[in-house]
Scaffold this active site. Structure first.
Site, mmCIF file in Angstrom:
data_model
loop_
_atom_site.group_PDB
_atom_site.id
_atom_site.type_symbol
_atom_site.label_atom_id
_atom_site.label_comp_id
_atom_site.label_asym_id
_atom_site.label_seq_id
_atom_site.Cartn_x
_atom_site.Cartn_y
_atom_site.Cartn_z
ATOM 1 N N HIS A 149 46.703 44.494 -14.358
ATOM 2 C CA HIS A 149 45.806 45.648 -14.536
ATOM 3 C C HIS A 149 44.524 45.574 -13.725
ATOM 4 O O HIS A 149 43.673 46.437 -13.857
ATOM 5 C CB HIS A 149 45.397 45.795 -16.003
ATOM 6 C CG HIS A 149 46.513 46.195 -16.908
ATOM 7 N ND1 HIS A 149 46.775 47.503 -17.222
ATOM 8 C CD2 HIS A 149 47.441 45.461 -17.554
ATOM 9 C CE1 HIS A 149 47.813 47.552 -18.049
ATOM 10 N NE2 HIS A 149 48.233 46.321 -18.262
ATOM 11 N N LYS A 183 33.224 55.976 -19.779
ATOM 12 C CA LYS A 183 34.083 54.819 -19.533
ATOM 13 C C LYS A 183 33.220 53.596 -19.772
ATOM 14 O O LYS A 183 32.017 53.723 -19.983
ATOM 15 C CB LYS A 183 34.611 54.816 -18.091
ATOM 16 C CG LYS A 183 33.515 55.082 -17.039
ATOM 17 C CD LYS A 183 34.067 55.178 -15.632
ATOM 18 C CE LYS A 183 34.694 56.501 -15.299
ATOM 19 N NZ LYS A 183 36.109 56.433 -15.069
ATOM 20 N N ARG A 184 33.825 52.389 -19.737
ATOM 21 C CA ARG A 184 33.002 51.191 -19.840
ATOM 22 C C ARG A 184 31.932 51.216 -18.753
ATOM 23 O O ARG A 184 32.163 51.739 -17.660
ATOM 24 C CB ARG A 184 33.874 49.939 -19.689
ATOM 25 C CG ARG A 184 34.752 49.674 -20.871
ATOM 26 C CD ARG A 184 33.973 49.429 -22.133
ATOM 27 N NE ARG A 184 33.313 48.146 -22.085
ATOM 28 C CZ ARG A 184 33.535 47.148 -22.941
ATOM 29 N NH1 ARG A 184 34.396 47.301 -23.936
ATOM 30 N NH2 ARG A 184 32.881 46.006 -22.842
ATOM 31 N N LYS A 187 32.263 50.722 -11.471
ATOM 32 C CA LYS A 187 32.529 52.121 -11.822
ATOM 33 C C LYS A 187 31.385 53.035 -11.372
ATOM 34 O O LYS A 187 31.491 54.246 -11.393
ATOM 35 C CB LYS A 187 32.779 52.252 -13.320
ATOM 36 C CG LYS A 187 34.025 51.490 -13.793
ATOM 37 C CD LYS A 187 34.219 51.613 -15.292
ATOM 38 C CE LYS A 187 35.306 50.702 -15.845
ATOM 39 N NZ LYS A 187 36.666 51.249 -15.720
ATOM 40 N N THR A 195 42.385 55.868 -16.534
ATOM 41 C CA THR A 195 43.208 56.779 -17.329
ATOM 42 C C THR A 195 42.343 57.919 -17.864
ATOM 43 O O THR A 195 42.848 58.984 -18.164
ATOM 44 C CB THR A 195 43.880 56.035 -18.502
ATOM 45 O OG1 THR A 195 42.914 55.162 -19.086
ATOM 46 C CG2 THR A 195 45.070 55.230 -18.035
ATOM 47 N N LYS A 205 42.956 62.066 -18.563
ATOM 48 C CA LYS A 205 42.626 62.797 -19.799
ATOM 49 C C LYS A 205 41.781 64.032 -19.472
ATOM 50 O O LYS A 205 41.996 65.105 -20.027
ATOM 51 C CB LYS A 205 41.876 61.872 -20.772
ATOM 52 C CG LYS A 205 42.745 60.715 -21.262
ATOM 53 C CD LYS A 205 41.940 59.582 -21.906
ATOM 54 C CE LYS A 205 42.784 58.306 -21.983
ATOM 55 N NZ LYS A 205 41.992 57.100 -22.317
HETATM 56 C C1 GLG Z 1 42.348 48.133 -16.771
HETATM 57 C C2 GLG Z 1 41.884 48.760 -15.479
HETATM 58 C C3 GLG Z 1 42.028 50.271 -15.434
HETATM 59 C C4 GLG Z 1 43.397 50.684 -15.914
HETATM 60 C C5 GLG Z 1 43.674 50.096 -17.271
HETATM 61 C C6 GLG Z 1 45.081 50.389 -17.750
HETATM 62 O O1 GLG Z 1 40.584 48.400 -15.179
HETATM 63 O O2 GLG Z 1 41.814 50.731 -14.133
HETATM 64 O O3 GLG Z 1 43.501 52.075 -15.983
HETATM 65 O O4 GLG Z 1 43.541 48.683 -17.247
HETATM 66 O O5 GLG Z 1 46.016 49.964 -16.815
HETATM 67 N N1 GLG Z 1 40.771 46.915 -18.140
HETATM 68 C C7 GLG Z 1 41.295 48.091 -17.849
HETATM 69 O O6 GLG Z 1 40.966 49.064 -18.458
#
Ligand code: GLG
Length: 830
Positions: free
Chosen positions: A372, A564-565, A570, A672, A676
Site C-alpha cells: 500500500h 484525509k490524514r 499529501k 480512496t 468517494k
Molecule cells: C494507504 C495509502 C493510500 C491507499 C490506501 C489503501 O497511503 O494511498 O489508498 O493505503 O490502499 N495508508 C494508506 O492509507
C-alpha cells in the site's frame, strides 16, 4: 433532515417484502429488546437505550442470514478468502445494516409510530475506529463487497480496546483524546469465549528427536490467549452475511497460579496486564512504522490466532492439512500480517509435524500480498535482536526461508552478490533488520499494488529485483470504495436521483449502469434536479458546521474540501498557500471579482508527527484571521472540521464541489477519498498520482482539473539539485505568502511559531510544494472560472458520477476473485 435526505428512501422500497418483515414485527421486536435485554420500557428509555434496542433488533435479523450463510458455505466446502488486516475502519453499523437488510424505510416508520427520533438514534452510535485511514477503510469496503458478491470470506484482525484517538481542536492545536468505544457496550459483536488460541512470546527453543527426525520445541516465557469476537457483515440485497473475527488478548485462565500461591501477587497480575496490553490500543500512525515491540506483538498475535483458527476449520472439515491452500487463500493487507508466512510454517512443521518442503509448498500457495505504500519510512523492518528475543522460533524459520530463497537467487543470477544482498530477507546494512515486505513477497504467490501507477512503481522500485525473478506473480488491483456506504448511506438524495434515472436500484450492485446518466448531462431539467440536490446537501453541511464547529458558511459558495490524514506528502500546506494568496489578492484589490469559496479541511495527525500538527495549527490560524476579516469573509472562509472519521465524513462527500487530491506525484499509492468525492459529484483538482490517474481517464480530462509536475519530472528536478528558495525569488506571490506566515500575522505576532514550517519549505521542501505552487494556482484560477458557469460545472459533475463505475469496490473484489483468489460466489438462500 428533510424527506429527500433519508437513507433508504432511495432504494429497496420493497424492503419488507424482500425480508418478510412487517412494521408490527419490528415494533414488537424493538420493545422486547428494550425490555428483556436492557430492562427498560419506552417511556424511560434514553436515546442510547433506544439505539441499543434498535441495534439488537437489527442484529437479530442479521443472525438468521449469518447462520444460513455459514451452513451454506460449510455444505459447499467452498474456497474461502481470509483477509488479514491490522485495521478495519468500519464506520457506524446501524444505518448501513438497515440499508443492506432493506429495512430502512419500514424501520423509520416503525420508529415514528413508537414516537422515536430516528435520526437521534442513528446519531448515538459510536463508530468502531479500528483503523487510521485509507488502508483500514479499504478493508471495510472490501468486506462489504465480499458479502455483497456472495464470496465466502472471513476478515481477521484485532479487537483494539481503544481505536484511533478522538481529535479535539484547542486553540488551533490538535489534542488527542482516547477513544473508549466499548464503554457503552457493542451490540454488533458476539463474543466467542470458547474460541481461543494460545500465542507464545519470548523464551528459547530446543531440538529433540521425534521418530528419527530432529524437531524443534519452543519454550516461551509468556503465553497469551486470543479470544474471538465475531461481527456479522451483511451483503447488500443478498442473504449472505460474512464473518469479521477480531482477536482480543487475555492472560490464559490459569494465569500464574504459582505466583499467586507463593505470594507474588504483583508478579501474577503483571503477567495478566502484559497479556492484555497486546490488544489495548491501535497505533495511530498512518504511514510511518512505529518500530515498537508492542506493535510486533500485535502483528504476531493476530496472525497466529487467525492461522490457528483456519487450521481448526480445515481439520474439522477435511481431517488433514494437505489441501489447506485449496480451502483458504490468505490476503495480507500490507506487511502488518506478513509474519503469518513464518507462522504458518511453524504451525505446520512444529505443531502438525510436517516436513519443510510440503509445508513450504502449502504456505507459498496460500498467501497473496498487497503493498500500500512506497514511502521508505513506512516499509516495515524489525531488528533481528528484537525479533529473536520476542519470537525466537520464528527467527529460525525466517533464516531458513531466507537461506533456501537466496540459494535460488544465486542459481538464477550467478555471481550477482549485490543483488543477493538487496533481496535478502535480512538487511545487513542497518543494524541487521528483517524486511517484512521481502518476507511477504517470498511467501506469496501473488503480489499487487493498489492503482495502476503504484503497481508499476512497485515493480520498478521497491520490489524490482523480485519482479525480475518472478514477473508472473505481480498484479495490479486498483482500489475501490463501496457505494452502499459512500452513496446510499452518505448521500440519500443522490441515491434517490440515481435510482429514478436508472429506473431501478440495480446501479447499487452494478455501478457501471450509471453510464446511462450520460445523456442527462445536457438536460436542463435534470440540471435543476442536480442543483437542488447539491444545494440541499450543502445546506445540511452548513447547519452541521454551525452546530458542531460554530462557524457560519454560505451554501452558495464553492465548497473546496481536503479531508484525509495530515501528512506532508499529501500537501495540505499547498492548499493553505493558495488560500493565503487569494487572501492577499483580495486585500490588495478589495473589489476583485473572485468566485467565493469555503475551504474545508479535516484529518488527524499522528500524535508524534510535529510538522503535521503544525500544519493543523496553521490551517486554524489562517482560518481565524480570514474568517474575522470583514473585507474578505464574504468571499473566503476556512473551516477545520475536527475529528474526521467515517461518521463525520458522511456529511462532507455529498456537499463538496471540489475535491483536493494534491499529493506529490509518486507518493500516494492510490487514495480512496478521491473516489468517494468524485462518485458524489465533486470535481477533482489533482496531480498525476495514485488512482487520480485512472479517475481522470474514466471521467475524461475535460472533467478533471489536472495540475503539477509528473513523478518523473519531480525526480529529475531533484536529481538536478532542487533549490526551493530560488523558486521563491521568481514568484512574487509565493514569496509573499511565505513571508506573511513568517511575519506572525497568523500567530498573534509570534514570528517563531511557524518558522520550522516556512524554513522547511524554503530550504528542503521534500514534497516539492513550491515546485508545484504556480501550476496549482493557475489551475485553481480555472476552477474559479468554471464555477462561474453553473451549466458547465453541473455537466462535469454529472459526468463524474456517471463514469465512476470502475471505482466501486465490487469491481476491485471481482478483480481479486478472478486474477488472484480463484474463488466463486456461493449464494446463501433464506
Ligand atoms: C494507504 C495509502 C493510500 C491507499 C490506501 C489503501 O497511503 O494511498 O489508498 O493505503 O490502499 N495508508 C494508506 O492509507
Amino acid at each position: 433532515m428533510s424527506d429527500m435526505n433519508r437513507p433508504g428512501s432511495a432504494v429497496g422500497e420493497s424492503d419488507h417484502i424482500r425480508t418478510g418483515l412487517s412494521k408490527e414485527q419490528l415494533k414488537q421486536a424493538y420493545i422486547d429488546n428494550l425490555f428483556y435485554l436492557l430492562g427498560r420500557f419506552l417511556e424511560v428509555a434514553t436515546p442510547h437505550d433506544s439505539y441499543m434496542a434498535a441495534a439488537y433488533t437489527v442484529r437479530d435479523r442479521m443472525l438468521d442470514r449469518w447462520i444460513k450463510t455459514a451452513r451454506t458455505y460449510k455444505a459447499s466446502q467452498a474456497r474461502t478468502v481470509c483477509y488479514l488486516s491490522a485495521e478495519f475502519l468500519l464506520g457506524p453499523h446501524l444505518a448501513k445494516n438497515l440499508i443492506n437488510l432493506g429495512i430502512m424505510e419500514v424501520s423509520r416508520e416503525a420508529g415514528a409510530e413508537l414516537g422515536l427520533d430516528f435520526e437521534a438514534i442513528l446519531e448515538q452510535e459510536e463508530e468502531p475506529g479500528l483503523g487510521n485511514g485509507g488502508l483500514g477503510r479499504l478493508a471495510a469496503c472490501y468486506l462489504d463487497s465480499l458479502a455483497t458478491l456472495q464470496i465466502p470470506a472471513i476478515g481477521y484482525g484485532i479487537r483494539y480496546e481503544f481505536g484511533i484517538f478522538d481529535q479535539l481542536i484547542e486553540d488551533g492545536w490538535q489534542v488527542e483524546k482516547s477513544d473508549v468505544w466499548l464503554r457503552d457496550g457493542n451490540p454488533w459483536e458476539l463474543p466467542r469465549p470458547k474460541l481461543r488460541f494460545p500465542v507464545r512470546f519470548g523464551g528459547h527453543t530446543e531440538t529433540f528427536q521425534d521418530d528419527g527426525r530432529v524437531r524443534v520445541r519452543w519454550i516461551p516465557d509468556l503465553v497469551v490467549e486470543g479470544r474471538a469476537y465475531d461481527t456479522p457483515i451483511l451483503g447488500y440485497g443478498v442473504s449472505n452475511a460474512n464473518l469479521l473475527r477480531l482477536w482480543s488478548a487475555h492472560a490464559p485462565e490459569s494465569f500464574d497460579f504459582q505466583a499467586f500461591n507463593t505470594g507474588d501477587y504483583y508478579g501474577a497480575v503483571h503477567a495478566k496486564v502484559e497479556a492484555e496490553t497486546i490488544s489495548k490500543v491501535l497505533y495511530p500512525n498512518d504511514e510511518p512504522q512505529a518500530g515498537k515491540e508492542l506493535r510486533l506483538k500485535q502483528q504476531y498475535f493476530f496472525a497466529s490466532c487467525s492461522l490457528q483458527d483456519m487450521i481448526r476449520l480445515q481439520l474439522g472439515a477435511a481431517g488433514t492439512l494437505e489441501g489447506f491452500h485449496e480451502k483458504f487463500v490468505v490476503q495480507l493487507n500490507d506487511t502488518h500480517p506478513a509474519i503469518a508466512v513464518a507462522e504458518l510454517m511453524r504451525l505446520l512443521i512444529d505443531e502438525h509435524r510436517m516436513d519443510w518442503e510440503p509445508a513450504w509448498e502449502i504456505t507459498r500457495r496460500t498467501f497473496a500480498f498487497t503493498n500500500h505504500t512506497l514511502l521508505p519510512e513506512a516499509l516495515e523492518t524489525w531488528t533481528v535482536a528484537l525479533f529473536g528475543r520476542l519470537l525466537p522460533r520464528l527467527l529460525e524459520i525466517v533464516y531458513e526461508i531466507n537461506r533456501r530463497f537466496l540459494d535460488k537467487v544465486r542459481m538464477h543470477f550467478l555471481g550477482d552478490e549485490a543483488r543477493i544482498a538487496r533481496m535478502s530477507l535480512i538487511d545487513e546494512g542497518h543494524g541487521r533488520r528483517i524486511r517484512m515486505a521481502h518476507l511477504a513477497t517470498v511467501g506469496s504467490f501473488a503480489i499487487n499494488g493498489v492503482a495502476e501507477m503504484h503497481s508499476e512503481l512497485v515493480k520498478s522500485t521497491i520490489l524490482k529485483d523480485f519482479h525480475d525473478l518472478w514477473p508472473e506473480r505481480f498484479h495490479n488491483v486498483t482500489n475501490g470504495v463501496t457505494p452502499r456506504r459512500f452513496i446510499i448511506v452518505s448521500n440519500p438524495r443522490l441515491a434517490r436521483l440515481l435510482t429514478e434515472c436508472c429506473g431501478d436500484d440495480g446501479w447499487v450492485r452494478d455501478m457501471d449502469r450509471l453510464r446511462s446518466l450520460e445523456p442527462l448531462a445536457d438536460d436542463v431539467g435534470f440540471h435543476e434536479d442536480w442543483r437542488r440536490m447539491k444545494t440541499a446537501a450543502k445546506r445540511d453541511l452548513a447547519d452541521w458546521l454551525r452546530r458542531r464547529v460554530g462557524v457560519n458558511v454560505d451554501p452558495e459558495t464553492l465548497f473546496d474540501v481536503q479531508v484525509k490524514r495530515i501528512h506532508e506528502y499529501k500537501r495540505q500546506h499547498l492548499n493553505v498557500l493558495h488560500i493565503i494568496t487569494l487572501y492577499e489578492r483580495l486585500k490588495a484589490e478589495p473589489n476583485r471579482d473572485v468566485a467565493p469559496r469555503t475551504f474545508v479541511f479535516g484529518g488527524k495527525a499522528a500524535p508524534g508527527y510535529l510538522m503535521a500538527k503544525l500544519i493543523i495549527k496553521l490551517i486554524n490560524s489562517v482560518a481565524e484571521v480570514i474568517n474575522q476579516d470583514p473585507q474578505v469573509n464574504d468571499r473566503l472562509r476556512v473551516v477545520f472540521m475536527p475529528d474526521f472519521n467515517v461518521k463525520n465524513a458522511q456529511h462532507l462527500y455529498p456537499a463538496a464541489d471540489l475535491s483536493e487530491q494534491i499529493s506529490m506525484a509518486g507518493k500516494e499509492a492510490s487514495g480512496t477519498g478521491n473516489m468517494k468525492f468524485a462518485m458524489n459529484g465533486a470535481l477533482t483538482i489533482g496531480t498525476l498520482d495514485g488512482a487520480n490517474v485512472e479517475i481522470r481517464e474514466e471521467v475524461g480530462d475535460e472533467n478533471f482539473f489536472l495540475f503539477g509536475h509528473t513523478a518523473e519530472q519531480l525526480q529529475r528536478l531533484q536529481a538536478e539539485g532542487y533549490r526551493p528558495w530560488e523558486i521563491c525569488n521568481d514568484r512574487f506571490e509565493l514569496r509573499s505568502a511565505l513571508d506573511l506566515i513568517a511575519s506572525g500575522l497568523f500567530s498573534h505576532g509570534d514570528k517563531e511559531l511557524f518558522r520550522p514550517l516556512v524554513e522547511n519549505l524554503l530550504y528542503q521542501d521534500p514534497f516539492m510544494v513550491l515546485a508545484d505552487y504556480e501550476l496549482y494556482l493557475d489551475r485553481q484560477t480555472e476552477v474559479s472560472h468554471a464555477w462561474r458557469d453553473p451549466k458547465h460545472w453541473n455537466r462535469m459533475s454529472i459526468l463524474n458520477v456517471a463514469r465512476m463505475g470502475k471505482f466501486s469496490s465490487d469491481r476491485s473484489i471481482r478483480d481479486y476473485c478472478e486474477r488472484i483468489w480463484r474463488v466463486r460466489p456461493v449464494p446463501a438462500e433464506l
